[in-house]
Enzyme design. Structure first.
Site, PDB file in Angstrom:
ATOM      1  N   ALA A 151      37.213  39.520  36.962  1.00 21.40           N
ATOM      2  CA  ALA A 151      36.485  40.774  36.729  1.00 21.40           C
ATOM      3  C   ALA A 151      35.048  40.529  37.170  1.00 21.40           C
ATOM      4  O   ALA A 151      34.432  39.543  36.765  1.00 21.40           O
ATOM      5  CB  ALA A 151      36.541  41.152  35.261  1.00 21.40           C
ATOM      6  N   GLY A 152      34.513  41.413  38.010  1.00 22.98           N
ATOM      7  CA  GLY A 152      33.135  41.241  38.467  1.00 22.98           C
ATOM      8  C   GLY A 152      32.960  39.933  39.214  1.00 22.98           C
ATOM      9  O   GLY A 152      33.773  39.585  40.058  1.00 22.98           O
TER      10      GLY A 152
ATOM     11  N   GLY B  17      35.299  44.397  46.947  1.00 18.99           N
ATOM     12  CA  GLY B  17      36.563  44.354  47.683  1.00 18.99           C
ATOM     13  C   GLY B  17      37.498  43.244  47.247  1.00 18.99           C
ATOM     14  O   GLY B  17      38.378  42.837  47.997  1.00 18.99           O
ATOM     15  N   LYS B  18      37.341  42.758  46.001  1.00 16.97           N
ATOM     16  CA  LYS B  18      38.244  41.701  45.506  1.00 16.97           C
ATOM     17  C   LYS B  18      39.695  42.169  45.514  1.00 16.97           C
ATOM     18  O   LYS B  18      40.595  41.437  45.926  1.00 16.97           O
ATOM     19  CB  LYS B  18      37.897  41.290  44.059  1.00 16.97           C
ATOM     20  CG  LYS B  18      36.618  40.522  43.896  1.00 16.97           C
ATOM     21  CD  LYS B  18      36.461  39.995  42.487  1.00 16.97           C
ATOM     22  CE  LYS B  18      36.504  41.093  41.436  1.00 16.97           C
ATOM     23  NZ  LYS B  18      35.337  41.990  41.496  1.00 16.97           N
TER      24      LYS B  18
ATOM     25  N   LYS C 290      46.007  39.897  37.009  1.00 14.65           N
ATOM     26  CA  LYS C 290      44.679  40.425  36.668  1.00 14.65           C
ATOM     27  C   LYS C 290      44.524  40.141  35.181  1.00 14.65           C
ATOM     28  O   LYS C 290      45.033  40.921  34.345  1.00 14.65           O
ATOM     29  CB  LYS C 290      44.614  41.929  36.964  1.00 14.65           C
ATOM     30  CG  LYS C 290      43.282  42.581  36.612  1.00 14.65           C
ATOM     31  CD  LYS C 290      42.259  42.444  37.716  1.00 14.65           C
ATOM     32  CE  LYS C 290      40.921  43.088  37.317  1.00 14.65           C
ATOM     33  NZ  LYS C 290      39.910  42.996  38.363  1.00 14.65           N
TER      34      LYS C 290
ATOM     35  N   PRO D 243      38.099  44.951  57.588  1.00 21.01           N
ATOM     36  CA  PRO D 243      37.388  46.139  58.047  1.00 21.01           C
ATOM     37  C   PRO D 243      37.266  47.176  56.936  1.00 21.01           C
ATOM     38  O   PRO D 243      38.159  47.274  56.081  1.00 21.01           O
ATOM     39  CB  PRO D 243      38.252  46.661  59.201  1.00 21.01           C
ATOM     40  CG  PRO D 243      39.541  45.944  59.119  1.00 21.01           C
ATOM     41  CD  PRO D 243      39.327  44.699  58.338  1.00 21.01           C
TER      42      PRO D 243
HETATM   43  N1  LIG Z   1      38.016  46.709  53.280  1.00 20.13           N
HETATM   44  C1  LIG Z   1      38.137  47.836  52.567  1.00 20.13           C
HETATM   45  N2  LIG Z   1      38.835  48.895  53.054  1.00 20.13           N
HETATM   46  C2  LIG Z   1      38.940  50.037  52.376  1.00 20.13           C
HETATM   47  N3  LIG Z   1      38.413  50.236  51.169  1.00 20.13           N
HETATM   48  C3  LIG Z   1      37.716  49.240  50.626  1.00 20.13           C
HETATM   49  C4  LIG Z   1      37.548  47.981  51.278  1.00 20.13           C
HETATM   50  N4  LIG Z   1      36.818  47.167  50.470  1.00 20.13           N
HETATM   51  C5  LIG Z   1      36.554  47.899  49.381  1.00 20.13           C
HETATM   52  N5  LIG Z   1      37.075  49.133  49.457  1.00 20.13           N
HETATM   53  C6  LIG Z   1      36.980  50.210  48.479  1.00 20.13           C
HETATM   54  O1  LIG Z   1      35.829  49.964  47.708  1.00 20.13           O
HETATM   55  C7  LIG Z   1      36.109  50.080  46.329  1.00 20.13           C
HETATM   56  C8  LIG Z   1      35.951  48.728  45.655  1.00 20.13           C
HETATM   57  O2  LIG Z   1      36.891  47.807  46.187  1.00 20.13           O
HETATM   58  P1  LIG Z   1      37.735  46.885  45.234  1.00 20.13           P
HETATM   59  O3  LIG Z   1      38.407  47.700  44.169  1.00 20.13           O
HETATM   60  O4  LIG Z   1      38.610  46.026  46.078  1.00 20.13           O
HETATM   61  O5  LIG Z   1      36.557  46.027  44.582  1.00 20.13           O
HETATM   62  P2  LIG Z   1      36.645  44.955  43.444  1.00 20.13           P
HETATM   63  O6  LIG Z   1      35.716  43.868  43.839  1.00 20.13           O
HETATM   64  O7  LIG Z   1      38.077  44.588  43.250  1.00 20.13           O
HETATM   65  O8  LIG Z   1      36.089  45.716  42.176  1.00 20.13           O
HETATM   66  P3  LIG Z   1      36.335  45.347  40.611  1.00 20.13           P
HETATM   67  O9  LIG Z   1      35.229  44.427  40.231  1.00 20.13           O
HETATM   68  O10 LIG Z   1      36.249  46.690  39.975  1.00 20.13           O
HETATM   69  O11 LIG Z   1      37.697  44.722  40.474  1.00 20.13           O
HETATM   70  C9  LIG Z   1      37.529  50.617  46.235  1.00 20.13           C
HETATM   71  O12 LIG Z   1      37.487  52.011  46.124  1.00 20.13           O
HETATM   72  C10 LIG Z   1      38.171  50.197  47.535  1.00 20.13           C
HETATM   73  O13 LIG Z   1      39.212  51.059  47.931  1.00 20.13           O
HETATM   74 MG   LIG Z   2      39.269  44.858  41.615  1.00 19.77          MG
END
Ligand SMILES: Nc1ncnc2c1ncn2[C@@H]1O[C@H](COP(=O)(O)OP(=O)(O)OP(=O)(O)O)[C@@H](O)[C@H]1O
Ligand SMILES: [Mg+2]
Length: 244
Positions: A113-114, A16-17, A39, A207
């Site tokens: 990233a990650g 969820g970053k 990014k 949430p």
């Molecule tokens: N609080 C949230 N509400 C709705 N969707 C969420 C939430 N947190 C994560 N997601 C969903 O989970 C997936 C991963 O979230 P996100 O892209 O924010 O992760 P990330 O840590 O940024 O991943 P990456 O390492 O690929 O950048 C996405 O499809 C996103 O829409």
């Molecule tokens: Mg991301």
């Protein structure tokens, strides 16, 4: 006044970053701040396809978004660069872009990233080296750690906090990237254990439905602590979700 510079890292990929970055951006935009999201290395996206930029804009609205390089395969940036025969991204390039954005915005969010120690080049340099490069340029960088809510997160939070401390990089706090609608025992106990493991405060819990919210800025403000521009209260939240 100089811009606030916040590097957003996570306990893993997909925690969820991007959603958390968009939430901090939305809260700042609502307060009338000028916001930029960087990014540095986008992986797993082909040229012309929407990356995290599109998602941040969809959620947070009108802000500056910059991407320095994009690699097509969904891999660590160093591996993705090597396999694509593309150039690696250096900490100096990231620090340069951050400095430029910081001169024209109030808040610069940098999404890694990650997790923290994912490599960006064949010398093993990581997001931590990018934070260091910004600090060495005389700018005030902080790190925000986005964590998953459930079992297994505490170890990675501690490892990340230790890695930051070893490099003398400031950890501002932890945000739960996706707080379940029906939290279990581990999630509930983690509300007290996450800040202990991090040695830094819990600054919000988004949430799990956050990404689909009708008014994302409103939701962001109620899910983030005052240190991130919202009204969320960690003690109250822990009280509401206390384990039986
Ligand atoms: N609080 C949230 N509400 C709705 N969707 C969420 C939430 N947190 C994560 N997601 C969903 O989970 C997936 C991963 O979230 P996100 O892209 O924010 O992760 P990330 O840590 O940024 O991943 P990456 O390492 O690929 O950048 C996405 O499809 C996103 O829409
Ligand atoms: Mg991301």
């Amino acid at each position: 006044m100089s811009a606030r510079i916040l590097f957003v890292t996570g306990t893993n990929t997909d925690v969820g970053k991007t959603v958390a970055t968009a939430a901090v951006a939305a809260a700042a935009l609502r307060a009338g701040r000028k916001v930029a999201v960087l990014k540095p290395g986008q992986t797993g996206v082909a040229p012309g396809e929407p990356g995290d930029a599109a998602e941040v804009r969809r959620l947070a609205g009108d802000l500056t978004f910059r991407e320095l390089v994009r690699y097509p395969e969904p891999l660590a940036p160093d591996t993705a660069a090597r396999r694509a025969g593309m150039a690696y991204l250096s900490p100096a390039e990231v620090a340069g872009a951050v400095a430029e954005l910081a001169s024209t915005h109030d808040l610069v969010l940098v999404e890694g990233a990650g997790g923290l120690l994912v490599r960006y080049d064949d010398e093993g340099r990581t997001l931590a080296d990018q934070v260091r490069a910004v600090l060495d340029a005389g700018l005030p960088a902080e790190v925000l750690l986005v964590a998953s809510a459930g079992l297994g997160t505490l170890n990675i939070v501690s490892l990340t906090a230790e890695a930051l401390a070893a490099r003398e990089l400031p950890l501002t706090g932890v945000v739960v990237g996706s707080w379940p609608a029906d939290p279990g025992l581990a999630e509930r106990c983690n509300l007290a254990d996450l800040p202990r493991s991090a040695g830094a405060p819990l600054l919000g819990a988004l949430p799990e439905r956050a990404g689909g919210a009708e008014d994302f800025a409103d939701l962001a403000a109620t899910a983030l602590a005052p240190a991130l521009g919202g009204t969320w209260n960690a003690e109250y939240f822990a009280q509401v979700h206390r384990p039986a």
